[in-house]
Design a protein around this motif. Structure first.
Motif, PDB file in Angstrom:
ATOM      1  N   CYS A  68      -8.291   6.654 -23.573  1.00 44.86           N
ATOM      2  CA  CYS A  68      -8.646   5.400 -24.238  1.00 44.86           C
ATOM      3  C   CYS A  68     -10.073   5.461 -24.769  1.00 44.86           C
ATOM      4  CB  CYS A  68      -8.497   4.251 -23.245  1.00 44.86           C
ATOM      5  SG  CYS A  68      -8.806   2.626 -23.959  1.00 44.86           S
ATOM      6  N   SER A  79      -4.958  -1.933 -12.927  1.00 46.06           N
ATOM      7  CA  SER A  79      -6.272  -2.569 -12.875  1.00 46.06           C
ATOM      8  C   SER A  79      -7.376  -1.534 -12.679  1.00 46.06           C
ATOM      9  CB  SER A  79      -6.310  -3.595 -11.742  1.00 46.06           C
ATOM     10  OG  SER A  79      -6.034  -2.979 -10.489  1.00 46.06           O
ATOM     11  N   GLY A 110      -8.609  -0.237 -15.973  1.00 48.12           N
ATOM     12  CA  GLY A 110      -9.534  -1.169 -16.612  1.00 48.12           C
ATOM     13  C   GLY A 110     -10.953  -1.006 -16.102  1.00 48.12           C
ATOM     14  N   LYS A 111     -11.107  -0.826 -14.785  1.00 49.26           N
ATOM     15  CA  LYS A 111     -12.439  -0.627 -14.212  1.00 49.26           C
ATOM     16  C   LYS A 111     -13.062   0.678 -14.709  1.00 49.26           C
ATOM     17  CE  LYS A 111     -11.313  -3.204 -10.000  1.00 49.26           C
ATOM     18  NZ  LYS A 111     -11.118  -3.118  -8.526  1.00 49.26           N
ATOM     19  N   THR A 126      -5.061  -3.399 -17.532  1.00 49.91           N
ATOM     20  CA  THR A 126      -4.074  -4.219 -16.819  1.00 49.91           C
ATOM     21  C   THR A 126      -2.813  -4.456 -17.629  1.00 49.91           C
ATOM     22  OG1 THR A 126      -5.882  -5.349 -15.675  1.00 49.91           O
ATOM     23  CG2 THR A 126      -3.719  -6.391 -15.597  1.00 49.91           C
ATOM     24  N   VAL A 127      -2.969  -4.839 -18.897  1.00 50.53           N
ATOM     25  CA  VAL A 127      -1.816  -5.222 -19.724  1.00 50.53           C
ATOM     26  C   VAL A 127      -1.105  -3.999 -20.306  1.00 50.53           C
ATOM     27  CG1 VAL A 127      -1.083  -6.501 -21.770  1.00 50.53           C
ATOM     28  CG2 VAL A 127      -2.845  -7.449 -20.268  1.00 50.53           C
ATOM     29  N   LEU A 128      -1.853  -3.091 -20.915  1.00 56.32           N
ATOM     30  CA  LEU A 128      -1.218  -1.967 -21.600  1.00 56.32           C
ATOM     31  C   LEU A 128      -0.768  -0.870 -20.635  1.00 56.32           C
ATOM     32  CD1 LEU A 128      -3.424  -1.600 -24.804  1.00 56.32           C
ATOM     33  CD2 LEU A 128      -1.283  -2.833 -24.504  1.00 56.32           C
ATOM     34  N   PHE A 146     -13.013  -5.722 -23.622  1.00 58.83           N
ATOM     35  CA  PHE A 146     -11.554  -5.666 -23.489  1.00 58.83           C
ATOM     36  C   PHE A 146     -11.056  -4.601 -22.505  1.00 58.83           C
ATOM     37  CE2 PHE A 146     -12.396  -7.275 -27.807  1.00 58.83           C
ATOM     38  CZ  PHE A 146     -11.689  -8.468 -27.753  1.00 58.83           C
ATOM     39  N   ASN A 169     -10.808  -4.417 -19.178  1.00 56.77           N
ATOM     40  CA  ASN A 169      -9.890  -4.900 -18.145  1.00 56.77           C
ATOM     41  C   ASN A 169      -8.516  -5.221 -18.720  1.00 56.77           C
ATOM     42  OD1 ASN A 169     -11.060  -4.810 -15.572  1.00 56.77           O
ATOM     43  ND2 ASN A 169     -12.407  -6.542 -16.064  1.00 56.77           N
ATOM     44  N   TRP A 170      -8.503  -5.837 -19.887  1.00 59.37           N
ATOM     45  CA  TRP A 170      -7.228  -6.203 -20.524  1.00 59.37           C
ATOM     46  C   TRP A 170      -6.437  -4.954 -20.889  1.00 59.37           C
ATOM     47  CZ3 TRP A 170      -5.098  -5.253 -25.350  1.00 59.37           C
ATOM     48  CH2 TRP A 170      -3.954  -6.007 -25.661  1.00 59.37           C
ATOM     49  N   ILE A 171      -7.109  -3.948 -21.441  1.00 61.24           N
ATOM     50  CA  ILE A 171      -6.429  -2.706 -21.825  1.00 61.24           C
ATOM     51  C   ILE A 171      -5.791  -2.053 -20.604  1.00 61.24           C
ATOM     52  CG2 ILE A 171      -6.761  -0.362 -22.703  1.00 61.24           C
ATOM     53  CD1 ILE A 171      -9.023  -1.482 -24.463  1.00 61.24           C
TER      54      ILE A 171
END
Length: 442
Positions: A284, A352, A355-356, A346-348, A340, A342-344
Motif C-alpha cells: 500500500c 486493523s 492500518g497501524k 480495516t475496510v479494504l 486514511f 486506518n480505513w484502508i
C-alpha cells in the motif's frame, strides 16, 4: 524530442501502466488475504527473498548494464553494437537463470528448512524456479528498450504479466473450489510463473516484430569479445551489488518472524504479522511509487547519455527537478496515509494491524520516493559502488532494527528502523551526488 520530453513521455507511459498494474495488484492482495488468510500470505511472502536473490544473480545486474550501455551506444549512433549488447546479455542471463533454477529445485527442501525456517515453503519453491528463465528474458529485453528510450514493450509486458497472473490464480481457485478441493497458496506461485511466461513471450515477439534487433546482425568472434569487455565488467559489480543487497534483504525478511517470537508471539502469530506487513501494508505504501519508479527507469539512461556529452549543467537541472517532484509527491502521500491509513487497513484488508502499520510507514514516503530517483542517477553516472554502499548502509540499519529493536518493542521497533534507514540513504545519496557534480562543474 528533447531529453526532458523523452523523460516525461516515458514516465507517463510507465506510470499509467504501473498504476493500473498496482491497482489490480492491490485488489489481488485483498483476494489473497481473504482467501488464504494472513498466515498463508505470510508463507507466500516468505519465498520472495529467495526469488529476489536468484533474480539478482541471473538478470537484475545485466538488465541495468544493458540499459546503460545501450543508451550510450545509441547516443553515439552505434545501433548495431547496441543490438549486440542485447544478444550477449540475453545469452548470459538465460544461461545463468536455467542453472539457478536447477540448483533451486535440487535444494528446495534444504532452503525451506534451514534458510527460510519453514518446511511448508518447499512445495512453493519448486514451481517458483520455473519462472526464472522467463524473468531473465523479460528483464533483458526491457533493459534494451529502456536504453533505446522506448517504453511501449516494457509497459504492455508489465500489464500482460499482471493480468495473466491474476486470471490464472482466479481460474485455478474456481476449478479447485468446484471440485471441492482446498485451494492452497501454491496456486499464487503458479500464477506468478504464468505471468512471467506471458510477459517473456510478448516481449520477445514484439521486439522481433517491431524493431528486428537481430536482423542482418553478423556477430563475429571479435565483435563478441568487444561487447563482452563492455558489458560484463559493468554488469559484474551491478550483479554483485544486487546479490549482496538481496542477501541482506533476505536475512532481514527471514529473521523478522523469528525475532517476533522473542517478543512473546507464537510462530503462527509471527508469520501473520509478517504477512500483514509485507503483503498488505508495504504494498500500500509503495503503491504511489509507480510514478517514482517510472521516473527512475527513464532517468538512468538519460543520465548516462548526458554523461557521454559532458553536459553537467543540464544533468544538475534534471536532478533537481526530478528529486524535488518526488519529494513533494512523498509529502502528499504521507498526508493521505496518515488520514486514511486506518480505513484502508480495516475496510479494504480487513486488518486493523495493517492500518497501524500504514500510518507508521507513511512518514518515510518523502524519503522513500526520492531515494529511488537519487540512486538511479548515481547508477547512471556509473558509480555503482556508491549505490551498493548506500543501500548496504540502509539495510544494516534495518537489520539492526530486526535483531535489536523487535525483541524489545515488537514490530514497531522494525518500523522505526525502516524510517531511520530511509533518512540515512537520502543523506548519503545527496552527499555523493553533491560531491560528484561539484567536482565536474569545478
Amino acid at each position: 524530442m528533447s531529453r526532458k520530453q523523452t523523460i516525461i513521455r516515458g514516465t507517463f507511459i510507465l506510470t499509467a501502466t504501473g498504476f493500473l498494474c498496482r491497482f489490480m495488484g492491490f485488489f489481488y492482495r485483498i483476494f489473497l488475504s481473504h482467501t488464504f488468510g494472513e498466515e498463508g500470505v505470510g508463507l507466500y511472502q516468505l519465498i520472495f527473498p529467495v526469488y529476489s536473490l536468484c533474480f539478482a544473480l541471473t538478470a537484475a545486474g545485466i538488465e541495468t548494464a544493458i540499459s546503460r550501455t545501450v543508451a550510450q551506444k545509441v547516443s553515439l549512433g552505434k545501433r548495431k553494437e547496441a543490438r549486440e549488447i542485447l544478444l550477449l546479455g540475453l545469452f548470459f542471463s538465460f544461461l545463468l537463470s536455467c542453472a539457478c533454477a536447477l540448483i533451486l529445485q535440487g535444494n528446495a527442501a534444504y532452503i525451506a528448512e534451514n534458510f527460510l525456517g519453514d518446511a511448508r515453503c518447499e512445495p512453493l519453491l519448486i514451481p517458483l524456479s520455473y519462472g526464472l528463465p522467463f524473468a531473465a528474458i523479460h528483464s533483458c529485453i526491457s533493459g534494451y528498450c529502456y536504453g533505446m528510450k522506448e517504453t511501449k514493450i516494457p509497459a504492455i509486458s508489465q500489464m500482460i504479466e499482471q493480468i495473466a497472473r491474476i486470471l490464472s490464480v482466479y481460474i485455478f481457485y474456481m476449478i479447485l473450489t468446484k471440485k471441492g478441493s482446498d485451494a492452497t497458496i501454491t496456486i499464487a506461485v503458479l500464477g506468478l510463473v504464468i505471468g512471467e511466461m506471458a510477459s517473456a513471450f510478448y516481449s520477445a515477439k514484439s521486439l522481433s516484430r517491431n524493431s528486428h534487433p537481430f536482423a542482418r546482425l553478423h556477430f563475429t568472434y571479435t565483435d563478441m569479445l568487444f561487447r563482452f569487455r563492455e558489458l560484463i565488467p559493468l554488469s559484474l559489480p551491478l550483479t554483485a551489488n544486487r546479490v549482496l543487497i538481496n542477501l541482506l534483504q533476505s536475512i532481514e525478511a527471514i529473521s523478522i518472524p523469528a525475532r517476533l517470537q522473542l517478543y512473546n508471539h507464537t510462530n503462527s502469530e509471527a508469520l501473520s504479522i509478517y504477512g500483514v506487513l509485507t503483503g498488505m501494508a508495504l504494498p500500500c505504501i509503495l503503491f504511489p511509487s509507480a510514478i517514482t519508479s517510472s521516473v527512475s527507469i527513464m532517468l538512468m539512461p538519460t543520465v548516462a547519455e548526458i554523461q557521454a556529452t559532458d553536459n553537467y549543467n543540464e544533468m544538475g537541472n534534471i536532478i533537481k527537478k526530478v528529486a524535488g517532484s518526488c519529494f513533494i509527491l512523498g509529502l502528499g502521500c504521507c498526508f493521505i496515509f496518515l488520514v486514511f491509513g486506518n480505513w484502508i487497513g480495516t475496510v479494504l484488508f480487513g486488518s486493523s494491524i495493517a492500518g497501524k502499520f500504514i500510518i507508521t510507514l507513511s512518514w518515510m514516503c518523502p524519503f522513500l520516493y526520492t531515494n529511488s530517483a537519487l540512486l538511479s542517477v548515481i547508477n547512471g553516472l556509473g558509480k555503482t559502488t556508491f549505490t551498493f554502499l548506500i543501500n548496504s548502509f540502509g539495510l544494516v540499519i534495518r537489520i539492526a532494527g530486526v535483531f535489536f529493536a523487535i525483541p524489545l518493542f515488537g514490530i514497531q521497533g522494525y518500523l522505526w528502523g525502516m524510517l531511520v534507514s530511509q533518512l540515512a540513504v537520502s543523506a548519503c545519496a545527496i552527499g555523493v551526488l553533491w560531491k560528484n557534480l561539484r567536482v565536474r562543474n569545478a
